[in-house]
Design a protein around this motif. Structure first.
Motif, PDB file in Angstrom:
ATOM      1  N   UNK A 168      33.186  24.506  -9.021  1.00 61.45           N
ATOM      2  CA  UNK A 168      33.908  25.914  -9.468  1.00 61.45           C
ATOM      3  C   UNK A 168      35.201  26.046  -9.063  1.00 61.45           C
ATOM      4  N   UNK A 169      36.480  25.416  -9.431  1.00 57.54           N
ATOM      5  CA  UNK A 169      37.771  25.725  -9.162  1.00 57.54           C
ATOM      6  C   UNK A 169      37.926  27.247  -9.742  1.00 57.54           C
ATOM      7  N   UNK A 211      37.532  31.158 -13.217  1.00 60.04           N
ATOM      8  CA  UNK A 211      36.962  32.618 -13.351  1.00 60.04           C
ATOM      9  C   UNK A 211      35.455  32.655 -12.490  1.00 60.04           C
ATOM     10  N   UNK A 212      35.490  33.784 -12.068  1.00 55.12           N
ATOM     11  CA  UNK A 212      34.341  34.285 -11.433  1.00 55.12           C
ATOM     12  C   UNK A 212      33.058  34.073 -12.175  1.00 55.12           C
ATOM     13  N   UNK A 213      33.244  34.596 -13.350  1.00 57.67           N
ATOM     14  CA  UNK A 213      31.927  34.695 -14.276  1.00 57.67           C
ATOM     15  C   UNK A 213      31.530  33.269 -14.875  1.00 57.67           C
ATOM     16  N   UNK A 261      25.647  30.240 -21.503  1.00 61.38           N
ATOM     17  CA  UNK A 261      25.624  29.552 -22.922  1.00 61.38           C
ATOM     18  C   UNK A 261      26.469  28.300 -22.688  1.00 61.38           C
ATOM     19  N   UNK A 262      27.604  28.295 -21.809  1.00 59.93           N
ATOM     20  CA  UNK A 262      28.322  26.902 -21.772  1.00 59.93           C
ATOM     21  C   UNK A 262      27.402  25.877 -21.013  1.00 59.93           C
ATOM     22  N   UNK A 303      40.498  30.113 -27.719  1.00 56.71           N
ATOM     23  CA  UNK A 303      40.560  29.700 -26.249  1.00 56.71           C
ATOM     24  C   UNK A 303      39.434  29.279 -25.613  1.00 56.71           C
ATOM     25  N   UNK A 304      39.649  27.900 -24.708  1.00 53.59           N
ATOM     26  CA  UNK A 304      38.569  27.254 -24.440  1.00 53.59           C
ATOM     27  C   UNK A 304      37.940  27.636 -22.939  1.00 53.59           C
ATOM     28  N   UNK A 305      38.854  28.705 -22.466  1.00 49.67           N
ATOM     29  CA  UNK A 305      38.524  29.502 -21.047  1.00 49.67           C
ATOM     30  C   UNK A 305      38.730  28.221 -19.737  1.00 49.67           C
TER      31      UNK A 305
END
Length: 673
Positions: free
Chosen positions: A174-175, A179-181, A185-186, A287-289
């Motif tokens: 988790x770089x 994001x923190x969230x 679903x991913x 956007x792929x976040x």
């Protein structure tokens, strides 16, 4: 159709290499993909029902998104031409995954394997579903079928390994820029992709007539059918939209679109949902976040409110909540909107006014984005909406706009100060007979450090025997007004500048400021075509063999955002630096260079919150151990001068523009006050 199917059956059942194929099958050296020998009528009806349900759910969830994009405002001035360039960008960035791999090699390759694997699997997946209704078209005997199933198996293995690695990266390592969230679903979708690949590979190790093959077949089918309707409301929507987004993105880097000037139109920028255009909506949903924009954003990495990923996701959330016909403002004045919910400050905090005005417009976000999202037109569009309607109130911004209107320069100084400088330096006034018009700009005409750069560059031009002159009267290009969203002030300055060039019969311009070059060459096009303009690094590089060679000194060169990412000029200033000493590269260089913090009008908006961007970059340049820091932008020079002064220390490197690096080796050097 029957004739075609019969022909295909004959081709595939007749091996092109019968001896080799027969030997491998007899010796059991060649495992074969197993599929059920038959399906009952009940199974075929069940499969058809599930396919219809999956496609129906996919369409049901996709339709509101497609409706928002289709019903959004048309983009003013959008053109498909040049189509050839769009096709090339599509092939390079989408099919070849070049940007994905280049900017993040390891996870980029993993993502590329997943993408290429899906392409390789397209035919297999179609055949898989067709087999369930007894219409399979890929045969399991013969060269064609055997080769393709094994070709897909290689990709299945690569995809399985890659998706497992990407899952670990997103949910375990988790770089922080992801994001923190964490999206559940991913994780589910990653699991489904893994199941798809494993179930396909496992079918090579079972027989056609057992229960295992039927179980694997249905496992693969259900994973595929569950995967499809999950796409529209997750980041995996980019699988559907990003190819279109990349193909349709605006041609110019960080292009600020024209406002609609029709008589019945009230276009102030991106003020509310009704102002969101089709391209903006499409990009928001694509956007792929991945967080690449966040990782490279100077504001986000120095503790500011701004996060470019959240800007894009904020637009997406707004559209899902209010749609493209809404009058609810996009920007909230307060960060915690729940503290004061109202129609003008909705309970859901989508976007922050503070964040929108922390952007340096460096373009790192847009350059890094692998799915074609262009953040800067969104951010500048929101600034336009806030400034043009008076919603943004900032004493520094007001002071800047007044200075540009009344004094014609961003520093708010009298034009007499510029006249005195020109007279002191004995600069000739451009009369049409000289080859170049030397553009001073606000920094070159009024800032003490900028004046030193201009004076030294003029000495270089004289050394080369190049004739030049300066305009008798010159006003700001309007760059800070343009980036902050004040179209009225910018338009007035652009029109006056074009008129001044026309009256003076200017043909070619050279400038020390990349911001001026970009604004004159690109942004002024809304009002007319300016003469040809180039940056002084390009000019000096062209005559590098005629400039004095120096040696011994180490020089760390800083890539200005508006020269590098905006103009794609990297080699020319380095050629000049190499003439003046030994080039040393900072850790972040060329297209990945870190901003100085001055762009987007921020040089004139007072102190910034959090860690200062200029200090972070100055520390990186100092860390190279170079004796001198070389710049190619007066804004960068000013920002680093302040940063080095604040850091103190007797061992701080010398700070010089590339024109100064060159001019110091010329005869008769003299300082300019």
């Amino acid at each position: 159709m029957k004739v075609f199917m019969a022909a295909m059956s004959m081709i595939q059942s007749k091996p092109l290499l019968p001896c080799c194929n027969s030997f491998l099958q007899q010796q059991n050296y060649w495992p074969r993909l197993a599929e059920p020998l038959g399906f009952s009528v009940v199974e075929m009806i069940l499969l058809a029902a599930l396919v219809v349900a999956s496609l129906g759910m996919f369409a049901y969830r996709l339709w509101p998104i497609a409706r928002n994009v289709l019903h959004a405002k048309k983009d003013v001035g959008f053109k498909f031409a040049p189509v050839g360039r769009r096709v090339w960008v599509f092939v390079w960035e989408v099919l070849c995954q070049a940007k994905v791999i280049r900017q993040r090699p390891l996870p980029g390759v993993a993502h590329a394997f997943v993408f290429w694997g899906f392409l390789a699997f397209a035919l297999v997946s179609l055949n898989h579903m067709a087999t369930g209704v007894r219409l399979g078209f890929l045969q399991h005997v013969g060269y064609v079928g055997t080769f393709y199933f094994w070709f897909a198996a290689v990709w299945a293995l690569l995809v399985a390994i890659s998706i497992a690695g990407l899952f670990w990266r997103r949910f375990v390592s988790r770089p922080k820029w992801l994001g923190e969230k964490v999206s559940v679903e991913s994780g589910v979708i990653a699991g489904l992709i893994f199941v798809l690949m494993v179930s396909y590979l496992a079918a090579f190790f079972v027989s056609d007539d057992g229960m295992a093959v039927k179980a694997l077949w249905w496992t693969h089918t259900l994973a595929l059918l569950v995967f499809l309707p999950l796409i529209p409301h997750t980041k995996h929507l980019h699988l559907v939209l990003s190819p279109l987004t990349v193909f349709l993105k605006r041609e110019q880097f960080a292009e600020i679109p024209k406002l609609d000037e029709a008589e019945d139109a009230e276009d102030f920028g991106l003020l509310a949902g009704k102002d969101v255009t089709q391209i903006v909506a499409l990009q928001a949903y694509s956007c792929v976040e991945c967080g690449r924009c966040t990782e490279h954003c100077p504001a986000a990495t120095t503790g500011k409110v701004l996060n470019p990923k959240e800007i894009v996701l904020g637009v997406r959330t707004y559209l899902n909540e209010f749609g493209v016909k809404s009058d609810v403002p996009l920007l909230n004045e307060m960060r915690d909107a729940k503290a004061n919910p109202s129609p003008d400050n909705p309970a859901a905090n989508y976007l922050s006014m503070e964040a929108a005005f922390e952007c340096t417009t460096c373009g790192a976000c847009e350059f890094q984005c692998p799915v074609g999202v262009q953040h800067l037109p969104m951010i500048v569009g929101m600034r336009r909406g806030a400034v043009n309607t008076g919603a943004w109130e900032d004493k520094y911004g007001t002071k800047l706009f007044l200075a540009l209107e009344k004094q014609g320069n961003a520093l708010g100084m009298s034009s007499m100060e510029r006249d005195k400088f020109i007279e002191k330096q004995a600069f000739p006034i451009f009369d049409g007979s000289q080859e170049y018009c030397l553009w001073l700009g606000c920094m070159g005409g009024y800032d003490p450090k900028g004046r030193e750069i201009i004076a030294d560059f003029a000495r270089v031009m004289r050394h080369l025997g190049t004739s030049f002159g300066v305009l008798r009267k010159e006003k700001c290009t309007g760059d800070p007004a343009r980036r902050l969203g004040n179209d009225l002030v910018f338009g007035s300055l652009a029109e006056q500048g074009l008129k001044a060039f026309e009256q003076a019969k200017v043909k070619k311009i050279v400038a020390i400021c990349p911001h001026c070059v970009r604004t004159i060459a690109t942004d002024w096009r809304e009002y007319g075509v300016a003469p040809e303009i180039e940056h002084h690094s390009e000019f000096m590089a062209r005559f590098a063999d005629k400039l004095p060679k120096q040696s011994g000194e180490t020089i760390a060169y800083h890539d200005p955002c508006y020269l590098g990412r905006y103009r794609d000029v990297y080699d020319e200033p380095r050629a000049v630096v190499k003439n003046a000493g030994e080039l040393v590269e900072a850790e972040r260089n060329r297209e990945r260079s870190f901003c100085c913090g001055a762009g987007g009008g921020l040089a004139f908006l007072g102190e910034e919150t959090g860690e200062r961007v200029s200090h972070v970059r100055a520390q990186e340049l100092i860390a190279t151990g170079a004796k001198t820091i070389g710049t190619a932008c007066p804004f960068c020079n000013t920002m680093f001068k302040d940063a080095l002064g604040a850091m103190g220390g007797e061992r701080s490197p010398q700070l010089l523009d590339i024109a100064q690096l060159t001019a110091r080796a010329l005869p008769e050097t003299r300082a300019v006050e």
